[in-house]
Design an enzyme around this catalytic site. Structure first.
Site, PDB file in Angstrom:
ATOM      1  N   HIS A 235       0.854  -1.190   0.000  1.00 20.77           N
ATOM      2  CA  HIS A 235       0.000   0.000   0.000  1.00 20.77           C
ATOM      3  C   HIS A 235       0.890   1.241   0.000  1.00 20.77           C
ATOM      4  CE1 HIS A 235      -3.259   2.709   1.022  1.00 20.77           C
ATOM      5  NE2 HIS A 235      -4.110   1.711   1.089  1.00 20.77           N
ATOM      6  N   ALA A 236       0.619   2.148  -0.916  1.00 17.92           N
ATOM      7  CA  ALA A 236       1.451   3.340  -1.046  1.00 17.92           C
ATOM      8  C   ALA A 236       1.309   4.296   0.129  1.00 17.92           C
ATOM      9  CB  ALA A 236       1.112   4.074  -2.343  1.00 17.92           C
TER      10      ALA A 236
END
Length: 385
Positions: A235-236
């Site tokens: 997840h960024a």
């Protein structure tokens, strides 16, 4: 079991994925979905194959999305066929289409024209990017929409460049949004007795899919998402240790959690360098490398035992073959078999919805082109046009 939408008639003027997916969801809930297709060849998805798999001359993909529907073959440029279709519209509850902007207006089957035939019609439209604006005539194709919506900047590492999802996520989300809008329109019509126009686009659905991260972007000084340099980071916008890690014999997924508790469980002292939670995002690459070096030393099952007993959220990373051997998946009974008119069996997924504790199964596969013409002509008195 009587299904919630039994008795409703849906006319589907859609092809490919998003529109027919909405029809599939309505059919699973009991609606009678009649595909209006061109004669002989039918809709284009009959020849759009994944992995070049076909069943009785139609693609397996077409069977996947169009089970439990009927097919009515009609040439909308033929005045007699068009008149038959208009008589069907007069009897229908819902009609959907995903033609290019202007096509249904030219044929005379746009919302206002359909409402003149049937004032109570619920009219669903799927477009790629809306029916107006600079992108209105661009191809509404899934990969293109993923690319134009920013979605490809969220997966993979910062060194990978854009990474698309490995499935038709724009079409899937848009089809579900259309089904949701049509169901809401049914409630609206029940109150007003009037027709309702429901419009969705692949672009808007894909933007909505990103509501968490777009909200973060819009309220964080318009700073772009920064993917981790560590492969497997999931997840960024989430801190370490969120992601997938190599083990000695496979892979392990670690969800969010208190980093000190997770570090203690795997035997990693982070107190000196990562004591403050404020550093867990900024220093996630360093933490990821540190954890990776430890996690790779034991087998997946050893880590599952250690971490679950410590209350850490974790999971094995399974491939499809492994997924279908899991008791939890077997108990979900998520797979069903449907049969074609020639008795070919196709295994596919079922509706994930339960109604009054009953799962929704379907025995019918996708229809042959025009297979319903004789019955529908008789039932709706269309022979003498």
């Amino acid at each position: 079991m009587k299904r919630p939408l039994e008795g409703l008639i849906v006319l589907e003027f859609c092809q490919f994925l998003a529109g027919p997916l909405a029809g599939l969801k309505l059919a699973d809930l009991g609606a009678r979905v009649i595909k209006i297709e061109r004669p002989v060849k039918g809709e284009a998805c009959r020849q759009l194959a994944i992995k070049n798999l076909f069943v009785e001359n139609d693609s397996l993909l077409f069977h996947t999305i169009n089970r439990d529907k009927e097919s009515y073959a009609a040439d909308l440029k033929n005045p007699e066929d068009l008149e038959r279709v208009k008589k069907l519209i007069a009897k229908a509850d819902i009609m959907t289409h995903n033609f290019r902007p202007g096509v249904m207006e030219k044929i005379g089957l746009d919302f206002e024209s359909a409402k003149a035939i049937n004032p109570k019609i619920i009219y669903g439209v799927v477009t790629g990017y809306g029916d107006k604006g600079p992108w209105a005539n661009k191809p509404g194709q899934d990969l293109l929409v993923q690319s134009l919506s920013g979605l490809t900047q969220l997966t993979g590492t910062k060194n990978d460049g854009p990474v698309p999802f490995g499935l038709s996520v724009a079409d899937t989300m848009c089809g579900n949004h259309l089904a949701q809008g049509l169901l809401a329109a049914l409630l609206k019509r029940a109150k007003t007795g009037k027709g309702v126009l429901v419009e969705v686009s692949l672009l808007e659905s894909t933007l909505d899919l990103q509501f968490e991260v777009l909200t973060t972007y819009l309220n964080d000084g318009a700073r772009l998402p920064q993917r981790s340099a560590v492969r497997g980071s999931g997840h960024a916008y989430l801190s370490a240790p969120y992601g997938i890690y190599h083990t000695a014999d496979g892979y392990l997924a670690l969800a969010m959690g208190n980093l000190h508790n997770i570090a203690a469980a795997i035997g990693c002292d982070i107190s000196e360098h990562f004591a403050e939670s404020s550093s867990w995002f900024d220093k996630r690459d360093e933490i990821g490398v540190l954890f990776s070096g430890i996690i790779v030393q034991k087998n997946t099952e050893e880590w599952i035992y250690i971490l679950e007993h410590a209350g850490v959220w974790c999971a094995r990373v399974l491939n499809y073959q492994e997924v279908f051997h899991q008791d939890a998946v077997k108990q979900a009974e998520a797979i069903q078999s449907v049969k074609t008119s020639q008795n070919t069996e196709i295994k596919t997924t079922r509706s994930p919805i339960k109604i009054n504790e009953s799962r929704l199964y379907s025995a019918k596969s996708a229809p042959k082109v025009g297979a319903g013409n004789t019955l529908i002509n008789q039932e709706f008195n269309l022979e003498n046009i």
